[in-house]
Enzyme design. Structure first.
Site, PDB file in Angstrom:
ATOM      1  N   THR A 160      32.151  44.438  40.248  1.00 50.08           N
ATOM      2  CA  THR A 160      32.676  44.899  41.537  1.00 50.08           C
ATOM      3  C   THR A 160      32.493  43.842  42.622  1.00 50.08           C
ATOM      4  OG1 THR A 160      32.274  47.166  40.881  1.00 50.08           O
ATOM      5  CG2 THR A 160      32.420  46.772  43.240  1.00 50.08           C
TER       6      THR A 160
ATOM      7  N   SER B  29      39.569  40.029  42.146  1.00 49.25           N
ATOM      8  CA  SER B  29      40.665  39.567  43.025  1.00 49.25           C
ATOM      9  C   SER B  29      40.911  40.490  44.211  1.00 49.25           C
ATOM     10  CB  SER B  29      41.971  39.454  42.241  1.00 49.25           C
ATOM     11  OG  SER B  29      41.817  38.669  41.104  1.00 49.25           O
TER      12      SER B  29
ATOM     13  N   HIS C  32      46.455  46.987  42.503  1.00 50.71           N
ATOM     14  CA  HIS C  32      47.693  46.694  41.769  1.00 50.71           C
ATOM     15  C   HIS C  32      48.643  47.891  41.805  1.00 50.71           C
ATOM     16  CE1 HIS C  32      46.049  43.002  40.056  1.00 50.71           C
ATOM     17  NE2 HIS C  32      44.970  43.655  39.654  1.00 50.71           N
TER      18      HIS C  32
HETATM   19  C1  LIG Z   1      37.624  38.293  37.450  1.00 49.18           C
HETATM   20  C2  LIG Z   1      37.970  39.734  37.693  1.00 49.18           C
HETATM   21  C3  LIG Z   1      39.108  40.062  38.419  1.00 49.18           C
HETATM   22  C4  LIG Z   1      39.439  41.399  38.638  1.00 49.18           C
HETATM   23  N1  LIG Z   1      40.459  41.701  39.483  1.00 49.18           N
HETATM   24  C5  LIG Z   1      40.754  43.006  39.745  1.00 49.18           C
HETATM   25  C6  LIG Z   1      41.753  43.348  40.684  1.00 49.18           C
HETATM   26  O1  LIG Z   1      42.284  42.517  41.406  1.00 49.18           O
HETATM   27  N2  LIG Z   1      42.099  44.661  40.797  1.00 49.18           N
HETATM   28  C7  LIG Z   1      41.512  45.628  40.049  1.00 49.18           C
HETATM   29  O2  LIG Z   1      41.923  46.767  40.149  1.00 49.18           O
HETATM   30  N3  LIG Z   1      40.493  45.346  39.209  1.00 49.18           N
HETATM   31  C8  LIG Z   1      40.093  44.055  39.054  1.00 49.18           C
HETATM   32  N4  LIG Z   1      39.044  43.745  38.233  1.00 49.18           N
HETATM   33  C9  LIG Z   1      38.324  44.823  37.561  1.00 49.18           C
HETATM   34  C10 LIG Z   1      37.273  45.465  38.453  1.00 49.18           C
HETATM   35  O3  LIG Z   1      36.533  44.509  39.170  1.00 49.18           O
HETATM   36  C11 LIG Z   1      36.362  46.276  37.544  1.00 49.18           C
HETATM   37  O4  LIG Z   1      37.148  47.144  36.781  1.00 49.18           O
HETATM   38  C12 LIG Z   1      35.348  47.106  38.311  1.00 49.18           C
HETATM   39  O5  LIG Z   1      34.660  46.346  39.267  1.00 49.18           O
HETATM   40  C13 LIG Z   1      34.375  47.711  37.304  1.00 49.18           C
HETATM   41  O6  LIG Z   1      33.423  48.465  37.997  1.00 49.18           O
HETATM   42  P1  LIG Z   1      32.209  49.122  37.204  1.00 49.18           P
HETATM   43  O7  LIG Z   1      31.526  50.014  38.165  1.00 49.18           O
HETATM   44  O8  LIG Z   1      32.701  49.703  35.923  1.00 49.18           O
HETATM   45  O9  LIG Z   1      31.300  47.898  36.758  1.00 49.18           O
HETATM   46  P2  LIG Z   1      30.232  47.026  37.574  1.00 49.18           P
HETATM   47  O10 LIG Z   1      30.690  46.725  38.930  1.00 49.18           O
HETATM   48  O11 LIG Z   1      29.886  45.871  36.708  1.00 49.18           O
HETATM   49  O12 LIG Z   1      28.979  48.003  37.709  1.00 49.18           O
HETATM   50  C14 LIG Z   1      28.172  48.359  36.637  1.00 49.18           C
HETATM   51  C15 LIG Z   1      26.771  48.572  37.172  1.00 49.18           C
HETATM   52  O13 LIG Z   1      25.939  49.109  36.153  1.00 49.18           O
HETATM   53  C16 LIG Z   1      24.638  48.559  36.333  1.00 49.18           C
HETATM   54  N5  LIG Z   1      23.897  48.685  35.080  1.00 49.18           N
HETATM   55  C17 LIG Z   1      24.175  48.085  33.898  1.00 49.18           C
HETATM   56  N6  LIG Z   1      23.255  48.421  32.967  1.00 49.18           N
HETATM   57  C18 LIG Z   1      22.369  49.257  33.569  1.00 49.18           C
HETATM   58  C19 LIG Z   1      21.193  49.911  33.139  1.00 49.18           C
HETATM   59  N7  LIG Z   1      20.727  49.787  31.885  1.00 49.18           N
HETATM   60  N8  LIG Z   1      20.528  50.675  34.032  1.00 49.18           N
HETATM   61  C20 LIG Z   1      20.967  50.828  35.305  1.00 49.18           C
HETATM   62  N9  LIG Z   1      22.081  50.200  35.772  1.00 49.18           N
HETATM   63  C21 LIG Z   1      22.770  49.429  34.921  1.00 49.18           C
HETATM   64  C22 LIG Z   1      24.940  47.124  36.717  1.00 49.18           C
HETATM   65  O14 LIG Z   1      23.827  46.483  37.309  1.00 49.18           O
HETATM   66  C23 LIG Z   1      26.123  47.280  37.639  1.00 49.18           C
HETATM   67  O15 LIG Z   1      25.726  47.412  38.998  1.00 49.18           O
HETATM   68  C24 LIG Z   1      38.656  42.415  38.054  1.00 49.18           C
HETATM   69  C25 LIG Z   1      37.491  42.083  37.348  1.00 49.18           C
HETATM   70  C26 LIG Z   1      37.123  40.760  37.220  1.00 49.18           C
HETATM   71  C27 LIG Z   1      35.819  40.417  36.575  1.00 49.18           C
END
Ligand SMILES: Cc1cc2nc3c(=O)[nH]c(=O)nc-3n(C[C@H](O)[C@H](O)[C@H](O)COP(=O)(O)OP(=O)(O)OC[C@H]3O[C@@H](n4cnc5c(N)ncnc54)[C@H](O)[C@@H]3O)c2cc1C
Length: 477
Positions: free
Chosen positions: A41, A45, A49
């Site tokens: 997060t 980008s 979208h």
């Molecule tokens: C390069 C890149 C470009 C992207 N561009 C876009 C875009 O333009 N538009 C779009 O819609 N999406 C985009 N995405 C996708 C988007 O960023 C992700 O889908 C989104 O941020 C995922 O969020 P999340 O909460 O699943 O994961 P994360 O943000 O990774 O959060 C997961 C959390 O879980 C915690 N965690 C992990 N293991 C444990 C544990 N054992 N105990 C406690 N906590 C734990 C971590 O510390 C972390 O804070 C992009 C991603 C990337 C990497």
């Protein structure tokens, strides 16, 4: 005893927490890091979208289009920056025109409306985007593409969830999960019990799932590297995409809400240890690829490079399902377009929770969150504010025009900042041209004063990341 434990405070955990806070539930978010939203997060980008490129019929396609339609309302309620700039996918030469037409049809299959997409001819593209490459022949215009500020999407959702009763436990790494009658989640801060567990652990979701039930997927980090251009570069007005390939959406030029342009990302599978590293190859790849769609890119105006890793699953789609263990819900493999899809995913996950716990709506749910932003005030309102509190008249970050008052507010809000990066994520000092050269010492001083701790103990981004070693003036120790 909680009704729901959410593991992970990225945009997925955050939006789920807010959605659940509309109901009479006792919910807690467990996050292993020093602050929220430090995973994928934090480094992406920022594009909301339209939903033109996911494969029709996938969860990505469904939640992308639904999420996009929910963003404006969520942003208004939570005071999240939202730039309705539109986007275009360009055919960089005549050979790509057929593919562009196929993409137009795919967008319609995914649920975009006729009046939300249009094929532009070369003249129209040039009028809208003077810096587009001379070889570009046509483009698919995407009216509903927008840009947000990802850190704030997560933080705002968590703050609002907390205002509505959700709890947050930071530096709480989940180490084990068992189920008897209820779930027992063992962490670095003790055992938490709940009726439902939601695994939103991003790149670690497969490992977290394996603690309880062998996951039927694996997560492979797919890194994306970027350049950030200085905010005085007026390169593009809308999001400029190349045609997508099997590697993803390609290297994109994205205008950011705060005026910079982002160039990237790359797309490479890497080891976990390398998930946020930038590389020489990545940076040259971006230069080569972006030069195919945009001309006159001023590479001498790059102020920063960074990288983040997508949680790409071996099932090649989002995985949002209850496992064989009733009440344990995986929200995994949320790579792009997860940021866009998050509000829609949160509703779907809430419905899954509703299958295990009877959900009743709260009468007093408050959907609104507001923050002070002096850049948004007219002179009269700013003068009024400064009269009431002169700390809003004291500029701390000269590049981005951020005041002491705003930094202080960011520290004392629910889920407040505790580190230099925490302040940057919330109010952006250090995001401008000097990258913190001027404001970082000021931010350290303010953090120390407000948190009532020694400046030496102020962390950069996590425990043990103190910036200061010793005094350089005054009496030597
Ligand atoms: C390069 C890149 C470009 C992207 N561009 C876009 C875009 O333009 N538009 C779009 O819609 N999406 C985009 N995405 C996708 C988007 O960023 C992700 O889908 C989104 O941020 C995922 O969020 P999340 O909460 O699943 O994961 P994360 O943000 O990774 O959060 C997961 C959390 O879980 C915690 N965690 C992990 N293991 C444990 C544990 N054992 N105990 C406690 N906590 C734990 C971590 O510390 C972390 O804070 C992009 C991603 C990337 C990497």
């Amino acid at each position: 005893m909680y009704d729901v434990i959410i593991i992970g405070s990225g945009v997925i955990g955050a939006t789920i927490a807010r959605e659940l806070s509309k109901y009479n539930l006792k919910t807690i978010i467990l996050e292993k890091e020093f602050d929220v939203a430090l995973g994928a997060t934090m480094a992406n980008s920022a594009i909301v979208h339209s939903g033109h490129d996911p494969i029709p019929g996938t969860l990505k396609a469904k939640f992308n289009v639904l999420g996009n339609r929910m963003y404006k309302k969520m942003s208004e309620e939570l005071d999240i920056p939202f730039l309705e700039c539109g986007g275009m996918v360009v055919a960089v030469d005549g050979t790509q025109i057929e593919e562009l037409k196929q993409l137009h049809d795919r967008a319609l299959k995914n649920g975009l409306k006729d009046n939300e997409i249009r094929i532009l001819n070369q003249g129209e593209v040039r009028d809208m985007e003077p810096n587009i490459s001379d070889t570009v022949k046509k483009a698919l215009y995407l009216l509903t593409t927008a840009v947000t500020f990802p850190w704030e999407v997560a933080i705002a959702n968590i703050e609002n969830a907390m205002d509505n009763g959700v709890e947050l436990s930071l530096e709480t790494e989940v180490l084990d999960i068992n189920k008897d009658k209820n779930f027992k989640v063992s962490t670095t801060k003790g055992v938490f019990e709940s009726r439902v567990v939601i695994n939103a652990a991003g790149i670690y979701a497969d490992k977290v799932s394996n603690l309880l039930v062998k996951s039927n997927y694996e997560i492979k980090p797919r890194r994306g590297e970027y350049f950030v251009l200085d905010s005085d570069v007026n390169l593009v007005n809308s999001v400029i995409y190349p045609l997508p390939t099997e590697k993803g959406k390609g290297v994109i030029a994205t205008p950011q809400y705060h005026g910079n342009v982002l160039l990237g990302p790359t797309s490479d599978y890497v080891d976990l240890d390398d998930k946020t590293k930038t590389s020489e190859e990545g940076i040259s790849y971006i230069r080569d690829e972006i030069s195919k769609t945009i001309k006159n890119v001023p590479f001498n105006k790059v102020i920063r490079s960074f990288a983040g890793s997508r949680a790409t699953s071996t099932r090649n789609d989002f995985i949002i399902e209850e496992t064989d263990v009733k009440g344990f819900i995986n929200v995994a493999g949320i790579d792009s377009p997860g940021l866009t899809a998050a509000p829609a995913i949160s509703k779907y996950v809430t419905d899954l929770v509703g299958k295990r716990i009877k959900l009743t709506k709260k009468n007093d749910f408050n959907p609104v969150r507001r923050v002070t932003r002096i850049n948004k005030l007219d002179t009269e309102d700013l003068n009024e504010l400064v009269k009431r509190d002169d700390r809003f008249g004291h500029i701390v970050c000269r590049c981005e025009n951020i005041t002491e008052g705003e930094v202080i507010e960011s520290i004392h809000r629910k889920c407040g900042a505790r580190s230099v990066v925490g302040v940057k994520m919330r109010v952006r000092p250090g995001s401008g041209r000097c990258q913190g050269g001027f404001c970082q010492p000021e931010v350290i001083k303010i953090l120390a004063k407000e948190l009532k701790i020694d400046p030496m103990d102020i962390n950069y981004n996590k425990s043990g990341s103190q910036i200061l070693n010793e005094s350089t003036k005054g009496e030597a120790k």
